[in-house]
Design an enzyme around this catalytic site. Structure first.
Site, PDB file in Angstrom:
ATOM      1  NE  ARG A 104      -2.467   1.118   3.587  1.00 50.16           N
ATOM      2  CZ  ARG A 104      -3.187   0.989   4.709  1.00 50.16           C
ATOM      3  NH1 ARG A 104      -4.483   0.726   4.627  1.00 50.16           N
ATOM      4  NH2 ARG A 104      -2.628   1.104   5.890  1.00 50.16           N
ATOM      5  CE  LYS A 150      -2.521   4.512   7.114  1.00 47.52           C
ATOM      6  NZ  LYS A 150      -3.635   5.257   7.713  1.00 47.52           N
ATOM      7  CD  GLU A 178     -11.972   6.136   5.219  1.00 52.75           C
ATOM      8  OE1 GLU A 178     -11.484   5.023   5.441  1.00 52.75           O
ATOM      9  OE2 GLU A 178     -11.330   7.066   4.705  1.00 52.75           O
TER      10      GLU A 178
HETATM   11  N1  PMP Z   1      -9.508   4.784   7.185  1.00 54.42           N
HETATM   12  C1  PMP Z   1      -8.661   5.766   7.542  1.00 54.42           C
HETATM   13  C2  PMP Z   1      -8.989   7.165   7.159  1.00 54.42           C
HETATM   14  C3  PMP Z   1      -7.496   5.456   8.260  1.00 54.42           C
HETATM   15  O1  PMP Z   1      -6.655   6.425   8.605  1.00 54.42           O
HETATM   16  C4  PMP Z   1      -7.223   4.115   8.590  1.00 54.42           C
HETATM   17  C5  PMP Z   1      -5.957   3.768   9.323  1.00 54.42           C
HETATM   18  N2  PMP Z   1      -5.958   4.215  10.628  1.00 54.42           N
HETATM   19  C6  PMP Z   1      -8.150   3.135   8.225  1.00 54.42           C
HETATM   20  C7  PMP Z   1      -9.267   3.507   7.500  1.00 54.42           C
HETATM   21  C8  PMP Z   1      -7.923   1.687   8.557  1.00 54.42           C
HETATM   22  O2  PMP Z   1      -6.884   1.155   7.784  1.00 54.42           O
HETATM   23  P1  PMP Z   1      -5.907   0.019   8.327  1.00 54.42           P
HETATM   24  O3  PMP Z   1      -6.744  -1.144   8.688  1.00 54.42           O
HETATM   25  O4  PMP Z   1      -4.981  -0.249   7.200  1.00 54.42           O
HETATM   26  O5  PMP Z   1      -5.209   0.592   9.510  1.00 54.42           O
END
Ligand code: PMP
Length: 288
Positions: A50, A149, A182
């Site tokens: 990622r 990210k 989300e």
């Molecule tokens: N959405 C956002 C905006 C995030 O910052 C994160 C990570 N904290 C997630 C979803 C979850 O992703 P992951 O399971 O890869 O931590």
């Protein structure tokens, strides 16, 4: 605490970045939050993939190969005698001038912090979170692909402030069409009539590593799962809801916007998923 910074391990007090770094001046950079469980870095390869995709999207050249990044990550844990914790891997655009141009930033900076994290108080993992929908919309994919990210989290931070003002610890963000995207730092899932549903990345969800693992777990425990556009109405009328994230892990949601979700307590499918998640984190990892 020892921090990995551009090839060296330095004390936390000496781990410093220039005020001309565009990561600081413009949020121009990317990161990963990664969990370490009993000496296993959970889904490290997926996190690094990622990171590579985020880097590609921003035309940012990663200073190390995937193998080298994995080794630096594991070594940071070893140097800190950490076997359980949270790793923050950050790549900034590097030092430039006061203009926006990334082309003037010659060398990206890479730092890795291995520490502990507690995102929500423990009691909420048992009784569930009460969350709200906030007015701040998730960034449109036309503005910034939500799959990146990046170090620019202002959109989420504004939403987090609204959540706090409403007395909630987390908030649902809608996309510009009004569908659920989300939460500010977590992905959201609902359970409806025995099926698990979650918004797609096209709807504004980050492709969470924990979210990905829920798809595998659902298949393992025999619960149908699919990506689906969701409205607030769908969450209000869900039988169960839960959030996932590296920091949060898997946490139940029992109320949205004052409406009880299902029976207003963590549901049976959530419990099944959580138990399988707890098993998986011990086996699905890279040994440090
Ligand atoms: N959405 C956002 C905006 C995030 O910052 C994160 C990570 N904290 C997630 C979803 C979850 O992703 P992951 O399971 O890869 O931590």
């Amino acid at each position: 605490m020892k921090i990995y910074l551009d090839g060296n391990f330095v004390d936390a007090a000496d781990a410093k970045i220039s005020v001309f770094d565009h990561g600081l001046l413009y949020g121009d950079g990317i990161f990963e939050g990664i969990r370490l469980y009993k000496g296993n870095v959970f889904r490290l390869d997926e996190h690094l993939e990622r990171l590579e995709y985020s880097a590609k999207a921003l035309m940012l050249k990663l200073p190390l190969s995937r193998k080298e990044l994995a080794e630096a990550t594991c070594e940071t844990c070893r140097r800190n005698n950490l076997t359980d914790g949270y790793i923050r891997l950050v790549v900034t655009r590097g030092v430039g001038d006061l203009g926006l141009s990334p082309w003037l930033c010659a060398t990206p900076s890479l730092f890795i912090i291995a520490d502990k994290i507690a995102l929500y108080p423990k009691e909420y993992y048992e009784k569930g979170l009460e969350i709200v929908t906030v007015a701040t919309r998730r960034m449109s994919p036309a503005a910034l692909p939500p799959a990146v990210k990046s170090l620019n989290y202002l959109n989420n931070i504004l939403a987090k402030i609204e959540a706090r003002q409403a007395g909630a610890l987390e908030a649902i963000m809608l996309n510009d069409q009004g569908y659920v995207a989300e939460c500010t730092g977590d992905n959201i899932f609902i359970v409806h009539k025995g099926r698990i549903l979650t918004p797609s990345s096209q709807a504004g969800a980050l492709r969470g590593i924990t979210r990905d693992s829920i798809f595998d777990i659902a298949r393992e425990v025999g619960v149908p799962i699919e990506e689906h556009d969701l409205t607030r109405y769908d969450v209000w009328n869900a039988d169960e809801a839960f959030l996932t994230g590296t920091g949060a892990e898997v946490i139940p949601v029992v109320k949205l916007d004052g409406r009880e979700v299902g029976a207003g307590r963590p549901g049976p499918i959530f419990e099944k998923i959580l138990a399988a998640f707890r098993r998986r984190v011990l086996t699905e990892g890279t040994r440090i």
